[in-house]
Design a protein around this motif. Structure first.
Motif, mmCIF file in Angstrom:
data_model
loop_
_atom_site.group_PDB
_atom_site.id
_atom_site.type_symbol
_atom_site.label_atom_id
_atom_site.label_comp_id
_atom_site.label_asym_id
_atom_site.label_seq_id
_atom_site.Cartn_x
_atom_site.Cartn_y
_atom_site.Cartn_z
ATOM 1 N N ALA A 130 26.107 62.921 63.338
ATOM 2 C CA ALA A 130 27.254 63.303 62.515
ATOM 3 C C ALA A 130 28.070 62.047 62.232
ATOM 4 N N ASP A 131 28.478 61.883 60.974
ATOM 5 C CA ASP A 131 29.230 60.699 60.562
ATOM 6 C C ASP A 131 30.381 61.077 59.650
ATOM 7 N N TYR A 132 31.487 60.370 59.809
ATOM 8 C CA TYR A 132 32.565 60.382 58.833
ATOM 9 C C TYR A 132 32.649 58.958 58.301
ATOM 10 N N TYR A 133 32.716 58.811 56.975
ATOM 11 C CA TYR A 133 32.812 57.481 56.392
ATOM 12 C C TYR A 133 33.925 57.450 55.351
ATOM 13 N N SER A 134 34.487 56.272 55.172
ATOM 14 C CA SER A 134 35.496 56.022 54.153
ATOM 15 C C SER A 134 35.204 54.643 53.584
ATOM 16 N N LYS A 135 35.041 54.592 52.276
ATOM 17 C CA LYS A 135 34.648 53.352 51.606
ATOM 18 C C LYS A 135 35.570 53.132 50.410
ATOM 19 N N LYS A 136 36.241 51.969 50.371
ATOM 20 C CA LYS A 136 37.154 51.668 49.275
ATOM 21 C C LYS A 136 36.790 50.318 48.667
ATOM 22 N N SER A 137 36.544 50.323 47.360
ATOM 23 C CA SER A 137 36.262 49.088 46.623
ATOM 24 C C SER A 137 37.493 48.704 45.825
ATOM 25 N N GLU A 138 37.851 47.413 45.887
ATOM 26 C CA GLU A 138 39.032 46.899 45.199
ATOM 27 C C GLU A 138 38.658 45.695 44.353
ATOM 28 N N ASP A 139 39.530 45.345 43.424
ATOM 29 C CA ASP A 139 39.286 44.241 42.500
ATOM 30 C C ASP A 139 37.960 44.440 41.760
ATOM 31 N N LEU A 140 37.738 45.670 41.308
ATOM 32 C CA LEU A 140 36.496 46.005 40.624
ATOM 33 C C LEU A 140 36.268 45.081 39.430
ATOM 34 N N LEU A 141 35.033 44.636 39.258
ATOM 35 C CA LEU A 141 34.665 43.762 38.147
ATOM 36 C C LEU A 141 34.263 44.621 36.954
ATOM 37 N N PHE A 142 35.088 44.589 35.892
ATOM 38 C CA PHE A 142 34.814 45.373 34.688
ATOM 39 C C PHE A 142 35.005 44.517 33.450
ATOM 40 N N ASP A 143 34.202 44.803 32.441
ATOM 41 C CA ASP A 143 34.347 44.200 31.136
ATOM 42 C C ASP A 143 35.363 45.054 30.371
ATOM 43 N N VAL A 144 36.585 44.555 30.224
ATOM 44 C CA VAL A 144 37.691 45.321 29.653
ATOM 45 C C VAL A 144 37.814 45.023 28.160
ATOM 46 N N SER A 145 37.889 46.072 27.348
ATOM 47 C CA SER A 145 38.072 45.910 25.905
ATOM 48 C C SER A 145 39.433 45.291 25.615
ATOM 49 N N LEU A 146 39.458 44.386 24.634
ATOM 50 C CA LEU A 146 40.688 43.713 24.234
ATOM 51 C C LEU A 146 41.069 44.138 22.822
ATOM 52 N N PRO A 147 42.334 43.998 22.465
ATOM 53 C CA PRO A 147 42.745 44.345 21.098
ATOM 54 C C PRO A 147 42.035 43.447 20.077
ATOM 55 N N ASP A 148 41.776 43.986 18.896
ATOM 56 C CA ASP A 148 41.098 43.211 17.849
ATOM 57 C C ASP A 148 41.865 41.951 17.502
ATOM 58 N N THR A 149 43.182 41.974 17.639
ATOM 59 C CA THR A 149 44.011 40.825 17.286
ATOM 60 C C THR A 149 43.789 39.633 18.213
ATOM 61 N N SER A 150 43.129 39.844 19.370
ATOM 62 C CA SER A 150 42.890 38.744 20.301
ATOM 63 C C SER A 150 41.771 37.825 19.826
ATOM 64 N N GLY A 151 40.916 38.337 18.942
ATOM 65 C CA GLY A 151 39.774 37.539 18.512
ATOM 66 C C GLY A 151 38.559 37.699 19.417
ATOM 67 N N TYR A 152 38.705 38.463 20.491
ATOM 68 C CA TYR A 152 37.609 38.716 21.423
ATOM 69 C C TYR A 152 37.398 40.220 21.521
ATOM 70 N N GLY A 153 36.169 40.637 21.785
ATOM 71 C CA GLY A 153 35.891 42.061 21.943
ATOM 72 C C GLY A 153 36.275 42.574 23.314
ATOM 73 N N SER A 154 36.025 41.740 24.339
ATOM 74 C CA SER A 154 36.297 42.148 25.715
ATOM 75 C C SER A 154 36.337 40.918 26.610
ATOM 76 N N ALA A 155 36.775 41.134 27.841
ATOM 77 C CA ALA A 155 36.801 40.071 28.844
ATOM 78 C C ALA A 155 36.575 40.685 30.218
ATOM 79 N N MET A 156 35.857 39.962 31.063
ATOM 80 C CA MET A 156 35.623 40.406 32.436
ATOM 81 C C MET A 156 36.904 40.220 33.237
ATOM 82 N N GLN A 157 37.310 41.285 33.956
ATOM 83 C CA GLN A 157 38.540 41.240 34.739
ATOM 84 C C GLN A 157 38.367 42.014 36.046
#
Length: 188
Positions: A130-157
């Protein structure tokens, strides 16, 4: 690099500690190294004198662990940025920034805690975990969409966190065991 220390006293008390250092050139200089410690402990109660009279219990072990792991799954140029050659601009070729740099990008980190109990009965014919587990991931690496006015489609954050937790049970039994036939059951 990895360093680990293990201690086992009479098969009753077990302790392990480890630290891992991983380097990733995909991150900026200040974030290249990730330090990931872990510790685990176990107590085999069936080795204690007060348990010796319970002959139907073959094994009873309490265990716990805590650790930190990392993820560096980013492209080589997500931190430093990149340029690309475009088609003709005003009669000439042009070089444009194609990947927005993010020098603050860092390791995604996962903290995990587990506490469990392992039991075996009737000459190991019935095993229960029998096991109880708790797992929390932080600072997730995601490719985040940026506004069109930035000149870029997205950036990894590094954005957000997510948590998983729950209970797990496992039961295994040896129902029949002869020279020519065996029947076992596993349930998770």
């Amino acid at each position: 690099g990895l360093a680990r220390i293990q201690y086992n006293y009479k098969g009753k008390y077990m302790l392990t500690g480890a630290i891992r250092a991983d380097g990733a050139s995909r991150f900026g200089k200040q974030n290249r190294w990730g330090w990931f410690p872990s510790v685990s402990a176990g107590w085999r109660l069936t080795e204690e004198q007060f348990m010796k009279s319970l002959t139907f219990i073959d094994d009873l072990k309490l265990r716990a662990s805590y650790g930190l792991t990392g993820n560096n799954n980013v492209d080589y140029y997500d931190t430093l940025g990149a340029y690309s050659v475009t088609g003709i601009y005003a009669g000439s070729g042009a070089t444009l920034a194609s990947t927005l740099p993010n020098l603050g990008l860092t390791w995604e980190k996962t903290k995990q805690f587990d506490i469990g109990l392992d039991m075996a009965f009737f000459n190991n014919r019935l095993r229960v975990a029998a096991d109880y587990y708790s797992k929390k991931s932080e600072d997730l690496l995601f490719d985040v969409s940026l506004p069109d006015t930035s000149g870029y489609g997205s950036a990894m954050q590094n954005v957000g966190s997510i948590r998983f937790y729950g209970l797990e049970f496992e039961i295994s039994s040896v129902n029949v065991s002869t020279k020519n036939f065996s029947w076992t059951t596993d349930f998770t």
